[in-house]
Design a protein around this motif. Sequence first.
Motif, short mmCIF file in Angstrom:
data_model
loop_
_atom_site.label_atom_id
_atom_site.label_comp_id
_atom_site.label_asym_id
_atom_site.label_seq_id
_atom_site.Cartn_x
_atom_site.Cartn_y
_atom_site.Cartn_z
N SER A 119 0.81 -1.20 0.00
CA SER A 119 0.00 0.00 0.00
C SER A 119 0.86 1.27 0.00
CB SER A 119 -0.92 -0.01 1.22
OG SER A 119 -0.14 -0.26 2.37
N LEU A 120 2.19 1.13 0.03
CA LEU A 120 3.06 2.30 0.03
C LEU A 120 3.72 2.45 -1.33
CD1 LEU A 120 4.87 2.01 3.45
CD2 LEU A 120 3.20 3.73 2.76
N ALA A 121 3.66 3.64 -1.88
CA ALA A 121 4.31 3.86 -3.17
C ALA A 121 5.26 5.04 -3.06
CB ALA A 121 3.28 4.12 -4.24
N ALA A 122 6.40 4.92 -3.73
CA ALA A 122 7.36 6.02 -3.77
C ALA A 122 7.31 6.67 -5.13
CB ALA A 122 8.76 5.49 -3.48
N SER A 123 7.36 8.01 -5.18
CA SER A 123 7.49 8.67 -6.47
C SER A 123 8.52 9.80 -6.37
CB SER A 123 6.14 9.20 -6.95
OG SER A 123 5.48 9.84 -5.90
N LEU A 124 9.08 10.08 -7.51
CA LEU A 124 10.16 11.05 -7.60
C LEU A 124 9.61 12.47 -7.49
CD1 LEU A 124 13.10 10.30 -8.09
CD2 LEU A 124 12.72 10.63 -10.54
N THR A 125 10.29 13.33 -6.78
CA THR A 125 9.90 14.74 -6.75
C THR A 125 10.71 15.50 -7.80
OG1 THR A 125 11.61 15.26 -5.14
CG2 THR A 125 9.44 14.66 -4.27
N ALA A 126 10.34 16.77 -8.01
CA ALA A 126 11.10 17.60 -8.96
C ALA A 126 12.56 17.68 -8.51
CB ALA A 126 10.50 19.01 -9.03
N GLY A 128 14.10 15.48 -6.92
CA GLY A 128 14.70 14.18 -7.20
C GLY A 128 15.16 14.08 -8.64
N HIS A 129 14.28 14.54 -9.56
CA HIS A 129 14.68 14.57 -10.98
C HIS A 129 15.95 15.39 -11.13
CE1 HIS A 129 11.60 12.52 -13.25
NE2 HIS A 129 10.67 13.04 -12.46
N ALA A 168 15.76 1.86 4.49
CA ALA A 168 16.52 2.92 5.14
C ALA A 168 16.91 3.98 4.10
CB ALA A 168 17.74 2.34 5.82
N SER A 169 17.30 3.52 2.90
CA SER A 169 17.69 4.47 1.86
C SER A 169 16.49 5.29 1.41
CB SER A 169 18.28 3.74 0.66
OG SER A 169 19.27 2.83 1.08
N VAL A 170 15.34 4.62 1.27
CA VAL A 170 14.13 5.34 0.87
C VAL A 170 13.83 6.43 1.89
CG1 VAL A 170 11.63 5.15 0.61
CG2 VAL A 170 13.13 3.45 -0.44
N ARG A 171 13.98 6.03 3.13
CA ARG A 171 13.71 6.96 4.22
C ARG A 171 14.63 8.20 4.10
NH1 ARG A 171 9.92 8.22 7.98
NH2 ARG A 171 10.96 9.43 9.58
N ARG A 172 15.89 7.95 3.81
CA ARG A 172 16.83 9.07 3.72
C ARG A 172 16.52 9.96 2.52
NH1 ARG A 172 20.86 5.06 4.43
NH2 ARG A 172 20.48 4.45 6.59
N LEU A 173 16.18 9.32 1.40
CA LEU A 173 15.81 10.10 0.21
C LEU A 173 14.57 10.94 0.47
CD1 LEU A 173 16.47 7.35 -2.48
CD2 LEU A 173 17.70 9.53 -2.27
N GLU A 174 13.66 10.34 1.21
CA GLU A 174 12.44 11.08 1.53
C GLU A 174 12.78 12.29 2.40
OE1 GLU A 174 9.64 9.13 4.07
OE2 GLU A 174 7.91 10.11 3.13
N ALA A 175 13.70 12.05 3.35
CA ALA A 175 14.09 13.15 4.25
C ALA A 175 14.75 14.29 3.46
CB ALA A 175 15.03 12.62 5.33
N ARG A 176 15.43 13.94 2.38
CA ARG A 176 16.09 14.98 1.58
C ARG A 176 15.14 15.60 0.56
NH1 ARG A 176 21.64 12.27 -0.49
NH2 ARG A 176 21.87 14.31 -1.50
#
Length: 751
Positions: A119-126, A128-129, A168-176
């Motif tokens: 139920s969790l999806a990750a998507s790229l932000t601007a 991130g691009h 953990a990496s997803v979490r860090r990317l999200e934090a950034r």
Amino acid sequence: MIAKVEPLTTARALRGPFDYLMGDGLVADGVGVGSVLVVPFGPRRMLGVVVELAETSELDPSRLAEPIEALEADVPAELVRLGLWVAQEYVSTPARGLALVLPPGTGTGSGRPTKARESLAASLTAAGHAALEDGTRLGSRQRTGLEALTDGPLRVSDLARVSGCDHASVRRLEARGLLVVERTAEAPRRPTLRTVGARGPVGRLTADQEAALAQIVASLPRGPSSGGGGVPEQRFPSGTGTPPPPRTAPPAPEPLLLHGVTGSGKTEVYLRSVEEVLDRGQTAIVLVPEIGLTPQTAGRFVERFGDTVAVLHSQLTTRERYDEWTRLRGGAARVAVGPRSAVFAPLENVGLIVVDEEHDGSYKQEGDPRYDARTVAERRARDCGALLLAGSATPRPESVLRYDRVRLPERVDGRPLPPVELVGMAGVKGPLHQRTRDALEHVRRAGEKAIVLLNRRGWSNFLTCGDCGRVWECPNCDVTLVLHKSAGRVSCHHCGHRERVPDSCPDCGSVSLARHGVGTEQLGAELERLMDPLPVFRLDADTATRGGAAEALERFEAAEGGVLVGTQMVAKGHDFPDVTLGVVLDADATLRFPDFRSEERTFALVAQLAGRSGRGGSEGRVVVQALDPAAPALRLAAAHDADGFLDVELTRREALSYPPYGSLIRVVCSSEQAAPAKAAADAVLGLIRAAQTPVLGPAPLFRLKGRERFQLVVKATDRAAAIVAVRTAVETTVADRSLGPVKYAVDVDPQ
Ligand code: ADP
Ligand code: ZN
Ligand code: ZN
């Protein structure tokens, strides 16, 4: 930071908690009490639950292992404490206690909560691009992770699989701010619930209902307490962080008992109480007997509160239960309705716990841990400052003695309770008394509805050989086999052993086999003949499989006239406005069991069945057949005298130190041969005695599922001390290998 982890293992000998060293990643991810971890355990991996955080360990920190991973599953800290308490109180293991509070599916199959991450999806932000283009420093996993997302959003679990970008990496990317993690739009599937007889909102409360509601509302705790908001925010990937410091919660309100006669509108009072609690920003739990049998009550809650209600019951798939659990955990649903296990619903800030039909035996779990959801509800309410509201027309002596009572003395429509006629069966041939036949005939002619209760399923109780007297018995249990005619079998109601119906006696070859006793199957056939052309619907464990109960109830409700015949299932809180006759057969069968609850059970069964009759616009009438119609429990039930019954019963219990004046604990030792079980029982007995705790036994029980059994009974006034004595005695005996293969079953407050 040290995490104290209780491993989710079935091994009784393996007792945690064990210390693990939490790396910064896990700490940053908010792993805390209630988080589910994958931990290394020797050469194996195991699931474990964090039960405590500590700054230091008594062990050498350099030798502590680190958890491998945190699952996206976390339980409120309050529930971790409750699960551990259940383990203690019911002499079970911490793992079994914790299993009760974990997300459905945890630890089964793959060992993970069911499809948790889907139920969790990750998507790229601007950003991130941009980061992929402009040479921003990224770890290699982070880079491949972001690259994998350039084609569009991915489930977090898929992302880990395709790119190696772990949580953990997803979490860090999200934090950034380089990606966002969201619940996918795919809404959890809601289970459909059959809502037999949900009747829409009632207009005004009766004066009695108003008064009861006012009393209940006055007892509700004051609004959300400071410790947790009404709606916890979404968390990812897991954990509640360090548990909040124990706050000095205001004392929980005293529990209330809503004692209202059948048809007095108790459900409406629960509904309004829950409404009030929701208005105050709090949440509520509503316990009901088995949902398959009482879909009406749950249906009314869904009808009133819609998606705010999550229904948790055993007929859901694990996936559906997981989805409902998640809606409660995330705050999308704020009312949990369900059978006994719903007492562990993952709600925070609970203001009210309702136990509907609190006399119902289904609140007690039969397998280990043998918890009683009513006792657990009381404990949970006390711990979280919520009001416990138990309700029944035939409340337990336990509740009457200990809770303040709120009364609904009359039916909502002002109709009297139906007159109950007791008829003696001594010397009567066949299952039905002439009075019963007359009453049924009246229903048939008028095209009305009747409910007939016989607490025995099957066609006949047992078979004998007419020539040599052979009795068909279960090879595994010391009981007779019951004939099920349409299934063409004789079967054991204890272990499920089945055989084809014999056409001759294996001992003497005779073909004259005799059938004794009448069960619901035969009674149903008899009623079809007697009541023609009215339809007959049967409701018992044989017909109630897979939604069959709700279907029988629906069809009975929709019928113009007809008969509902079955076991005690027909006496549950059903509300059909047009039933004019209730019949109980062999009403004193329960009294012939040597059990201190026999009277209580008999009274409740008759009073509850009587309560199904004469609701709505129709006059009601009840006939009760018994071998001894003078039995006090029957006479008091016939007079609708619950208070009189409770007086007599409490006096008797007090004289004998039975619950609620003392606590009973049962220990059963079993093994294939009698000797090891007997020796184990003797050993446990000696140890309990040595702890100055009075205990009776060992008494042999009838053989069950191929096992010889011996029982000890502790009758204690000091409950806590007795539980400790029994636990210590059993654990010591379990550890004694010289006793051979023995199983131990401990039942605190046996039913
Ligand atoms: P109980 O659980 O006390 O046996 P129920 O809650 O099943 O009783 O209520 C019996 C019936 O009375 C239900 O059909 C319900 O809709 C109806 N009812 C409840 N309260 C009222 C009211 N205030 N006015 C009219 N009907 C009501
Ligand atoms: Zn024979
Ligand atoms: Zn058997």
